[in-house]
Design an enzyme around this catalytic site. Structure first.
Site, PDB file in Angstrom:
ATOM      1  CG  ASN A   1      -1.844   1.129   1.290  1.00 41.45           C
ATOM      2  OD1 ASN A   1      -1.448   2.253   0.994  1.00 41.45           O
ATOM      3  ND2 ASN A   1      -3.090   0.887   1.649  1.00 41.45           N
TER       4      ASN A   1
ATOM      5  CG  HIS B   1       1.179   6.011   4.729  1.00 39.45           C
ATOM      6  ND1 HIS B   1       0.341   7.001   5.185  1.00 39.45           N
ATOM      7  CD2 HIS B   1       0.677   4.841   5.183  1.00 39.45           C
ATOM      8  CE1 HIS B   1      -0.617   6.441   5.914  1.00 39.45           C
ATOM      9  NE2 HIS B   1      -0.444   5.142   5.922  1.00 39.45           N
TER      10      HIS B   1
ATOM     11  CG  HIS C   1      -8.159   4.170   0.706  1.00 40.88           C
ATOM     12  ND1 HIS C   1      -8.356   4.024   2.063  1.00 40.88           N
ATOM     13  CD2 HIS C   1      -9.361   4.571   0.205  1.00 40.88           C
ATOM     14  CE1 HIS C   1      -9.601   4.324   2.363  1.00 40.88           C
ATOM     15  NE2 HIS C   1     -10.227   4.678   1.260  1.00 40.88           N
TER      16      HIS C   1
ATOM     17  NE  ARG D   1      -9.240   9.087   3.855  1.00 46.92           N
ATOM     18  CZ  ARG D   1      -9.814   8.496   4.904  1.00 46.92           C
ATOM     19  NH1 ARG D   1      -9.412   7.294   5.284  1.00 46.92           N
ATOM     20  NH2 ARG D   1     -10.755   9.100   5.593  1.00 46.92           N
TER      21      ARG D   1
ATOM     22  NE  ARG E   1      -7.249  11.511   5.582  1.00 49.26           N
ATOM     23  CZ  ARG E   1      -7.695  10.912   6.684  1.00 49.26           C
ATOM     24  NH1 ARG E   1      -6.954  10.003   7.279  1.00 49.26           N
ATOM     25  NH2 ARG E   1      -8.863  11.207   7.193  1.00 49.26           N
TER      26      ARG E   1
ATOM     27  CD  GLU F   1      -6.754  -0.284   0.813  1.00 48.29           C
ATOM     28  OE1 GLU F   1      -6.041  -1.209   1.211  1.00 48.29           O
ATOM     29  OE2 GLU F   1      -6.803   0.833   1.364  1.00 48.29           O
TER      30      GLU F   1
ATOM     31  CB  THR G   1      -9.275   1.807   7.019  1.00 52.00           C
ATOM     32  OG1 THR G   1      -8.804   2.482   5.859  1.00 52.00           O
ATOM     33  CG2 THR G   1     -10.627   1.202   6.741  1.00 52.00           C
TER      34      THR G   1
ATOM     35  CD  GLU H   1      -6.929  -6.298   2.963  1.00 50.85           C
ATOM     36  OE1 GLU H   1      -6.959  -6.229   1.718  1.00 50.85           O
ATOM     37  OE2 GLU H   1      -6.306  -5.490   3.680  1.00 50.85           O
TER      38      GLU H   1
ATOM     39  CG  HIS I   1      -5.436  -1.783   9.239  1.00 49.27           C
ATOM     40  ND1 HIS I   1      -4.979  -1.143  10.352  1.00 49.27           N
ATOM     41  CD2 HIS I   1      -5.958  -0.837   8.430  1.00 49.27           C
ATOM     42  CE1 HIS I   1      -5.237   0.153  10.231  1.00 49.27           C
ATOM     43  NE2 HIS I   1      -5.821   0.369   9.071  1.00 49.27           N
ATOM     44  N   GLY I   2      -1.994  -2.933   9.942  1.00 48.84           N
ATOM     45  CA  GLY I   2      -1.117  -2.981  11.116  1.00 48.84           C
ATOM     46  C   GLY I   2      -0.083  -4.082  11.077  1.00 48.84           C
TER      47      GLY I   2
ATOM     48  CG  HIS J   1       2.200   3.316   9.020  1.00 50.54           C
ATOM     49  ND1 HIS J   1       2.937   3.044  10.145  1.00 50.54           N
ATOM     50  CD2 HIS J   1       2.177   4.660   8.889  1.00 50.54           C
ATOM     51  CE1 HIS J   1       3.333   4.179  10.686  1.00 50.54           C
ATOM     52  NE2 HIS J   1       2.884   5.182   9.951  1.00 50.54           N
TER      53      HIS J   1
HETATM   54  N1  PXP Z   1      -5.773  -3.084   3.886  1.00 51.34           N
HETATM   55  C1  PXP Z   1      -6.736  -2.135   3.926  1.00 51.34           C
HETATM   56  C2  PXP Z   1      -8.089  -2.495   3.439  1.00 51.34           C
HETATM   57  C3  PXP Z   1      -6.460  -0.840   4.410  1.00 51.34           C
HETATM   58  O1  PXP Z   1      -7.431   0.083   4.455  1.00 51.34           O
HETATM   59  C4  PXP Z   1      -5.147  -0.534   4.816  1.00 51.34           C
HETATM   60  C5  PXP Z   1      -4.806   0.850   5.296  1.00 51.34           C
HETATM   61  O2  PXP Z   1      -4.972   1.758   4.271  1.00 51.34           O
HETATM   62  C6  PXP Z   1      -4.172  -1.540   4.731  1.00 51.34           C
HETATM   63  C7  PXP Z   1      -4.522  -2.821   4.282  1.00 51.34           C
HETATM   64  C8  PXP Z   1      -2.754  -1.299   5.122  1.00 51.34           C
HETATM   65  O3  PXP Z   1      -2.685  -1.057   6.482  1.00 51.34           O
HETATM   66  P1  PXP Z   1      -1.298  -0.602   7.105  1.00 51.34           P
HETATM   67  O4  PXP Z   1      -0.969   0.720   6.486  1.00 51.34           O
HETATM   68  O5  PXP Z   1      -1.576  -0.514   8.570  1.00 51.34           O
HETATM   69  O6  PXP Z   1      -0.290  -1.648   6.748  1.00 51.34           O
END
Ligand code: PXP
Length: 238
Positions: free
Chosen positions: A7, A10, A43, A45, A49, A70, A101, A151, A190-191, A213
């Site tokens: 992703n 960032h 993503h 949005r 942003r 996304e 998210t 997911e 995520h995370g 991230h």
């Molecule tokens: N998957 C989805 C659906 C997300 O919304 C995000 C955050 O944008 C991620 C994965 C990636 O999450 P992270 O940035 O915490 O790795």
């Protein structure tokens, strides 16, 4: 091998801090591809942003790997998805004030609308993934919409401490078992980090993770290519 979607939102966050041209999202995507990423996740949005509309169109032209787009299931963004035809759309919830998210999409609460959205994507050969919390009713609702994959939101696991870690892993394991009885593919995200990935990689049936991230944060110190390679090693079968 479990596939990696990187992703790159960032990278755009950093660029938008100065509203300039660097760091380039396109250059980031090319480095991700070169390092072995299987797909690029972005993503768009509604508040724009980080990723901007032009990024999506430029990436759609330039990418050699799949785009995982996304998006919130709203008319404005659906029209853009229909126009660019990414390999996959991942439907996510979106709140204006959130930092990232937070929580999964409530598929069960809007099943009729999301079934329509899925049909519209399928008519254009776009796969649909639902970003949901690891809950059985959300998995069943996702299957009922005709979604191709889900997911599972790993954020609660990533943020858990002490006994909470085992509790969150148990929820993910139970969800993985329920998913195995559906035709849907199983993704996670995520995370996730190099440090917390191993128990996720061990979940039966997992095909793909999307990580943003942590990779971009590590890239500040060790470079994007190395940050991706670290994750690819953590994803490899032992
Ligand atoms: N998957 C989805 C659906 C997300 O919304 C995000 C955050 O944008 C991620 C994965 C990636 O999450 P992270 O940035 O915490 O790795």
């Amino acid at each position: 091998m479990i596939e990696l979607g990187v992703n790159i939102d960032h990278v755009a966050t950093l660029r938008e801090a100065r509203k300039g041209a660097v760091p380039s999202v396109l250059e980031a995507a090319a480095i991700c591809e070169g390092a072995g990423a299987h797909q690029i996740t972005v993503h768009l949005r509604q508040d724009r942003r980080h990723i901007q509309d032009h990024d999506i169109y430029e990436l759609a032209e330039a990418l050699n790997v799949r785009m995982n787009f996304e998006m919130a299931a709203v008319d404005e963004i659906i029209a853009i998805a229909h126009d660019i035809v990414p390999a996959t759309v991942c439907l996510v919830p979106e709140n204006r004030e959130e930092i990232t998210t937070e929580g999964g999409l409530d598929v069960a609460g809007q099943q009729a609308w999301l079934t329509e959205v899925v049909a519209g994507m399928h008519a254009r050969n776009i796969r649909v993934s639902m970003f949901i919390d690891p809950e059985i009713d959300q998995i069943e609702a996702s299957a009922a919409t005709g979604a191709d994959c889900v997911e599972l939101h790993t954020g609660a696991y990533a943020n858990a401490t002490g006994d909470g870690i085992a509790r969150e892993l148990a929820r993910l394991t139970e969800s993985a078992a329920r998913l195995a009885d559906t035709p849907m593919g199983f993704h996670g995200g995520h995370g996730l980090t190099v440090q917390n990935l191993a128990p996720i990689v061990a979940l039966p049936g997992l095909r793909e993770v999307n990580i943003g991230h942590d990779i971009i944060a590590r890239a500040v110190f060790i470079g994007l290519e190395e940050a991706i390679k670290e994750i690819l090693v953590a994803l490899s079968p032992v």
